[in-house]
Design an enzyme around this catalytic site. Structure first.
Site, PDB file in Angstrom:
ATOM      1  N   TYR A  83       0.747  -1.258  -0.070  1.00 46.55           N
ATOM      2  CA  TYR A  83      -0.022   0.006   0.178  1.00 46.55           C
ATOM      3  C   TYR A  83       0.863   1.151   0.075  1.00 46.55           C
ATOM      4  O   TYR A  83       0.659   2.289   0.392  1.00 46.55           O
ATOM      5  CB  TYR A  83      -0.872   0.105   1.386  1.00 46.55           C
ATOM      6  CG  TYR A  83      -1.720  -1.136   1.310  1.00 46.55           C
ATOM      7  CD1 TYR A  83      -3.117  -0.974   0.472  1.00 46.55           C
ATOM      8  CD2 TYR A  83      -1.687  -2.321   1.665  1.00 46.55           C
ATOM      9  CE1 TYR A  83      -4.269  -1.842   0.571  1.00 46.55           C
ATOM     10  CE2 TYR A  83      -2.554  -3.413   1.470  1.00 46.55           C
ATOM     11  CZ  TYR A  83      -3.940  -3.210   1.017  1.00 46.55           C
ATOM     12  OH  TYR A  83      -4.550  -4.262   0.947  1.00 46.55           O
ATOM     13  N   SER A  84       2.218   1.197  -0.617  1.00 44.54           N
ATOM     14  CA  SER A  84       3.009   2.385  -0.262  1.00 44.54           C
ATOM     15  C   SER A  84       2.760   3.639  -1.373  1.00 44.54           C
ATOM     16  O   SER A  84       2.590   3.079  -2.630  1.00 44.54           O
ATOM     17  CB  SER A  84       4.410   1.684  -0.849  1.00 44.54           C
ATOM     18  OG  SER A  84       5.339   2.861  -1.013  1.00 44.54           O
ATOM     19  N   ASN A  85       2.487   4.748  -0.646  1.00 42.37           N
ATOM     20  CA  ASN A  85       2.376   5.768  -1.423  1.00 42.37           C
ATOM     21  C   ASN A  85       3.412   6.256  -2.177  1.00 42.37           C
ATOM     22  O   ASN A  85       3.586   6.870  -2.995  1.00 42.37           O
ATOM     23  CB  ASN A  85       1.845   6.997  -0.472  1.00 42.37           C
ATOM     24  CG  ASN A  85       0.687   6.799   0.149  1.00 42.37           C
ATOM     25  OD1 ASN A  85      -0.598   6.126  -0.497  1.00 42.37           O
ATOM     26  ND2 ASN A  85       0.473   7.114   1.462  1.00 42.37           N
TER      27      ASN A  85
END
Length: 306
Positions: A83-85
């Site tokens: 879920y890395s921005n």
């Protein structure tokens, strides 16, 4: 915003071509939980810097993108969770500036299929996703691991974009807040934003970092980044470890209730993994009487709810 606009031509390699909104807007909001303590609450809208590289992602990526372009490479390699921005911002930067991008993702590929919206956006922006198990991911900076996942000549950007260049890029955030803030709150993942923010603030100002991961390891990381970027500890800063909600991407009913209420009060959709935790922390501190009356409290909005 998806896609490339005529104002953001692809393939230029120069981040300045993306026309970031700097300095980012500073907006005061009327919140009774602060007002009844004699406090002002202001939002530093870093989420408005650029629609595809918002907030601290711009501030940390911009100097690394410049370094990559100066090195002559057109290939970027970086790391992140599912879920890395940061992965999403790096993929967008590649699309907009003409870099090939590779993202090393923590976790088995089978467990990540079908792709969640964050990874699907990365893939749509052209990022090549390389999934590695957690044991391998912990060794991601080892030469043999890098050799197995990195395209030839790729410029390596660390997880979260946090390195000395990123910390120096975030120093500008602190300078933008000189003379307008007494206390500045920021969410922390890898520590680069706090390291630079604190260094840029002036005398009498302090920064509070709110880690979104549990484990108590972040203080040493912030100190390491400040040593590498500035030669030693800089600024007045601290960490409050109480608001991670159980760890990265984890939430509690109390956090969700707070975020829903804040959105209703102020009409600002909150990004839940970072921004909501930071605002929850600042509001709790205000209600605990941690700030003296007359204090101006600035909350850095580092990302968008999308």
């Amino acid at each position: 915003m998806d896609g490339v606009t005529s104002d953001n031509p692809p393939g230029t390699a120069d981040p300045a071509a993306l026309r970031p909104l700097l300095p980012s807007p500073l907006v005061e909001v009327a919140d009774p939980r602060f007002a009844r303590r004699g406090l002002r609450l202001l939002l530093k809208r870093d989420d408005l810097i650029h629609p595809d590289l918002p907030g601290n992602k711009w501030r940390k990526l911009e100097p690394n993108l410049r370094a990559a372009a100066a090195s002559g490479t057109r290939s970027l390699l970086t790391f992140g969770g599912a879920y890395s921005n940061h992965l999403r911002a790096t993929a967008a930067a590649g699309r907009l500036l003409g870099f090939e991008t590779t993202g090393v993702v923590r976790g088995e590929e089978l467990a990540a299929r079908p792709l969640n919206p964050s990874l699907a956006r990365c893939a749509a922006d052209g990022m090549r996703l390389r999934f590695v198990d957690r044991a391998t991911y912990r060794r991601k900076t080892d030469p043999e691991v890098l050799a197995a996942v990195a395209p030839p000549g790729a410029f390596v950007i660390p997880e979260g974009g946090s390195n000395a260049a990123a910390a120096r890029g975030c120093e500008a955030l602190g300078r933008e807040l000189r003379d307008v803030a007494d206390v500045v709150g920021v969410a922390c993942g890898t520590g680069g934003t706090l390291a630079g923010l604190a260094a840029g603030l002036g005398r009498g100002q302090r920064a509070i970092g709110f880690p979104v991961l549990k484990g108590g390891f972040l203080e040493e990381e912030v100190l390491r980044l400040q040593r590498e970027a500035f030669g030693g500890r800089r600024g007045d800063w601290m960490l409050d470890e109480r608001f991670h909600g159980g760890g990265y991407a984890k939430r509690t009913p109390g956090l969700d209730a707070f975020a829903d209420d804040f959105e209703e009060r102020h009409g600002l959709p909150l990004e839940r993994l970072y921004v909501a935790k930071m605002l929850y922390g600042l509001t709790t501190l205000a209600e605990e009487g941690a700030f003296t009356p007359g204090t101006s409290v600035v909350a850095v909005i580092t990302g968008t709810a999308r």
